[in-house]
Design an enzyme around this catalytic site. Structure first.
Site, mmCIF file in Angstrom:
data_model
loop_
_atom_site.group_PDB
_atom_site.id
_atom_site.type_symbol
_atom_site.label_atom_id
_atom_site.label_comp_id
_atom_site.label_asym_id
_atom_site.label_seq_id
_atom_site.Cartn_x
_atom_site.Cartn_y
_atom_site.Cartn_z
ATOM 1 N N SER A 161 0.842 -1.200 0.000
ATOM 2 C CA SER A 161 0.000 0.000 0.000
ATOM 3 C C SER A 161 0.874 1.246 0.000
ATOM 4 C CB SER A 161 -0.892 0.026 1.247
ATOM 5 O OG SER A 161 -1.770 -1.057 1.225
ATOM 6 N N GLU A 244 -1.994 -4.211 12.936
ATOM 7 C CA GLU A 244 -2.675 -4.023 11.656
ATOM 8 C C GLU A 244 -4.155 -4.367 11.783
ATOM 9 O OE1 GLU A 244 -1.132 -6.288 8.354
ATOM 10 O OE2 GLU A 244 -2.295 -5.120 6.908
ATOM 11 N N GLU A 363 -11.117 -15.881 6.733
ATOM 12 C CA GLU A 363 -10.992 -17.274 7.165
ATOM 13 C C GLU A 363 -9.810 -17.466 8.117
ATOM 14 O OE1 GLU A 363 -11.486 -16.247 4.061
ATOM 15 O OE2 GLU A 363 -13.519 -16.975 3.719
#
Lengths: 393, 366
Positions: A161, A244, A363
């Site tokens: 990013s 994060e 998941e």
């Protein structure tokens, strides 16, 4: 149990609100859509303004330039800030992930970066994921080899990013391929202006190139830029990854249930009972995230580490994002199909994958919650104890 | 802002956990189910421990605490699926104390000799805020109640029942005495899926002015407190069922490993865990708001808690039941009780959809 502001929090809220009224732009008043570069520059400028007026690093320790206030004060400021346009979202990696990692694991010299991040002077990016290492991040193959006082790095990173705007990066690289995957990794600070770094922006379906591919060729990193010791990279990275997840879940999304209701009202859809139920469901999801935030901040301010319920925040936030932006698409009707980068709902809808996949997929979060929240035995891993160089790739 | 329980609240939570953990054993729960649906020995122990007086004012011999403390006990009732009419009695008692009606019953609530019921459920769309019982004035502030109320929890056990009714276009609550057989008050015991004691109430009876709460806001307050308390029960039901499921899938070996080592299993259990945390957060937030800052926000927060405790707990108990496989189908195995409690409570005072409709109306029109 007391959910209301303490007198100190109430006074702080009033002070924050008065300052924001004077210095920030109320939400909805700005009509221009800056490009990504402008957006990043505005984040840096706003961070500098916050710092100049004493609103930066509210709950950070004073030794790192913060104000050392309890976490509840940062929550109060964020709640007040939500009504205004300005955002430091582009600095999330710097302030929300790198700074906490360096506070916990950095040398005094490395920690000097923290004050610069707090002033908006340094923007950082995260060089973790690779084409061959996503959910199984620890299998990463970027190599760092020792050459005297430097480490020489070769490899490729992806989904970086804002790499094209970054001054520095945090980098995971393999320093010993003969060890099992988790133990042969080290953690580095890399100067993004190094000549061996090549950045190729990846244009996403939002129309923006938020992500990049980053190629590292014979990048020479001074040995003192290693964070933690040789082979300790994974445990340092866990601090970054935990930060994060909480940064994503606590982030400023640019939309809220209130703006969703306003959209419905503006489009004359508030009388539709099905729409009302969808708005109410969005409200219920947001309510959970808000109160979970209270619980986590209470734990932190009492000196406890938040329990496994904190892990549910990021997943809950992602699901809220997906369902609410889908509701928004229904509200937009035929407009939803128009490719319009200035349409915030469409951008948020198309950007949902960044939220669901970043910081560990939905998941992966579920697996961690099963293990830590419910104490379920782990799924057996086929690569346990196997040297990294012998793993199938 | 501090979301932690106070020391006093923690003592109550610990006391309730210990008391219900020790006394509400599967054998005793079964015995109560085969009797009249209440474990009277357990009820007496709760009274003795002071838990029935927690939320009564000090003037009525209570501890002067509120809804948060009541929910801490309710959660442990759900956790152990204990057959006692705790929420029904204590929530109704809060209403009586607040309005100074039927206060002669409150010492009996505290010592366990009085059981109270609230007739909130309605036939048809089950909207407790639109009562179908009609009240007409019968002189000197007395009213005549005519109508029927389905599925009233604890009705066959109760000393008195609070009945919502419409009077001149506004809602009232009337306290109907059940301590002696009265002409015009008919109670039909019902058999419910959770085996909770319930009754059907048929009314054609005069209620004296002293037993009428003629305040249009009282019904909504009773309803919101009731759904908050029921949501706390649901939190405990969800916790209890997930704990059983987690233990089962961690121990049962298939294909050479514990069932939980299959992601199809662990991820379903993880989602159940997430629902429970959503319910825990919203329930205690709602109870605190209703107690400390009543108003539109508290109303919305309570409806959000009720939504999660309907929608979420349904999914939780369904997952826990499913993850038990065949063993869960045997009624000698206790997990089915959590399924039946969770499912029944999820619709008792409105479904997830009806809570969303109510909340949607509030959000869209403000």
């Amino acid at each position: 149990m007391d959910i209301s502001d303490t007198p100190e929090e109430a006074a702080f809220r009033a002070e924050a609100r008065a300052w924001l009224d004077e210095h920030a732009t109320p939400r909805g008043q700005s009509t221009e859509e800056p490009d990504l570069g402008d957006h990043v520059q505005r984040a840096r400028d706003w961070q500098r303004t916050l710092h100049e007026h004493g609103w930066a690093g509210l709950s950070w320790p004073e030794e790192f330039g913060g104000r050392g206030l309890p976490g509840a004060f940062a929550t109060v400021f964020a709640e007040e800030m939500a009504g205004f346009e300005e955002t430091t979202g582009s600095l999330t990696v710097s302030l929300g992930m790198v700074a906490p990692t360096l506070m916990a694991h950095g040398t005094p010299e490395q920690q000097e970066h923290i004050a610069k991040m707090l002033r908006g002077e340094e923007l950082w990016c995260q060089l973790f994921s690779e084409p061959g290492a996503g959910s199984d991040l620890a299998t990463l193959g970027t190599r760092a080899e020792r050459d005297g006082d430097v480490w020489v790095v070769n490899g490729q990173k992806v989904w970086t990013s804002l790499a094209q705007f970054a001054d520095y990066g945090i980098l995971l690289a393999r320093t010993d391929p003969d060890l099992p995957k988790h133990t042969g990794i080290s953690y580095f600070i890399v100067d993004m202006n190094d000549p061996g770094i090549e950045i190729r922006p990846l244009v996403q379906m939002t129309g923006q190139a938020h992500f990049n591919e980053t190629f590292l060729t014979d990048v020479r990193i001074p040995a003192e830029n290693m964070v933690g010791g040789v082979g300790e990279g994974w445990s340092v990275a866990r601090t970054t990854l935990t930060s994060e997840r909480s940064s994503i879940a606590g982030g400023n999304s640019g939309w809220s249930v209130e703006t969703l209701i306003e959209e419905a009202r503006a489009r004359g859809r508030c009388d539709d009972p099905v729409v009302r139920q969808q708005l109410a469901a969005a409200h219920c999801r947001a309510e959970v995230l808000k109160v979970m935030g209270y619980r986590i901040r209470t734990a932190t301010s009492q000196g406890r580490f938040p329990g496994p319920e904190a892990l549910a925040m990021k997943l809950g936030y992602a699901r809220h994002w997906v369902a609410s932006t889908e509701t928004a698409m229904e509200l937009l009707g035929a407009d939803a199909t128009m490719y319009d980068q200035s349409e915030p709902w469409q951008y948020a809808f198309l950007n949902q994958f960044a939220i669901r996949l970043g910081g560990g997929t939905d998941e992966v979060q579920q697996n961690i919650i099963g293990e830590l929240g419910l104490g379920l035995p782990r799924e057996p891993s086929a690569d346990r104890g196997v040297p990294w160089k012998d793993l199938p790739r | 802002m501090n979301f932690d329980l106070s020391e006093e609240q923690q003592v109550i939570a610990d006391l309730a956990a210990q008391l219900f953990g020790d006394l509400a054993t599967t054998e005793r729960v079964k015995a109560a189910e085969q009797g009249d649906g209440i474990d009277r020995e357990l009820w007496a122990s709760i009274a003795e421990a002071g838990l029935l007086a927690l939320s009564l004012p000090e003037s009525a011999g209570g501890s002067g605490m509120g809804l948060v403390e009541l929910c801490l006990v309710a959660q442990q009732i759900g956790r152990t699926v204990a057959p006692v009419p705790f929420t029904s009695t204590t929530v109704a008692a809060m209403t009586l104390a607040e309005h100074g009606v039927g206060t002669d019953l409150l010492p009996g609530v505290a010592d366990g000799s009085v059981i109270l019921a609230s007739a909130l459920a309605e036939t048809g769309a089950n909207d407790p805020l639109a009562p179908s019982v009609i009240a007409t004035r019968s002189g000197d502030g007395a009213v005549r109640l005519v109508g029927e109320k389905p599925a009233v929890p604890a009705l066959p056990l109760a000393t008195a029942v609070l009945v919502p009714a419409m009077l001149d276009g506004a809602t009232i609550l009337a306290l109907v005495d059940l301590s002696t057989a009265t002409a015009g008050v008919e109670i039909t015991p019902l058999k419910t899926t959770s085996r909770e004691s319930q009754g059907h109430l048929t009314l054609d009876v005069d209620v004296p002015a002293s037993h009428v709460i003629d305040d249009d806001a009282a019904l909504e307050q009773l309803f919101l407190r009731s759904i908050a308390a029921l949501s706390a029960v649901q939190l405990g039901v969800g916790e209890g069922s997930v704990a059983m499921a987690a233990e089962h899938v961690s121990n049962r070996q298939q294909f050479g490993r514990p069932l939980s080592a299959f992601q199809a299993v662990s991820q379903r259990a993880a989602d159940a865990y997430i629902f429970n945390e959503a319910i825990r957060s919203t329930v205690y937030n709602a109870a605190w708001q209703l107690e400390n800052e009543p108003g539109d926000k508290a109303r919305a927060d309570t409806l959000a808690a009720a939504y999660w405790s309907s929608e979420g707990t349904e999914k939780v108990v369904l997952a826990a039941q499913h993850l038990h496989g065949g063993v869960g189908a045997d009624i000698e195995y206790p997990v089915h009780r959590y399924f039946q409690w969770g499912m029944q409570n999820a619709t008792a005072l409105g479904t997830a959809t009806s809570h969303l409709v109510r909340l949607g109306d509030q959000l869209a029109t403000r």
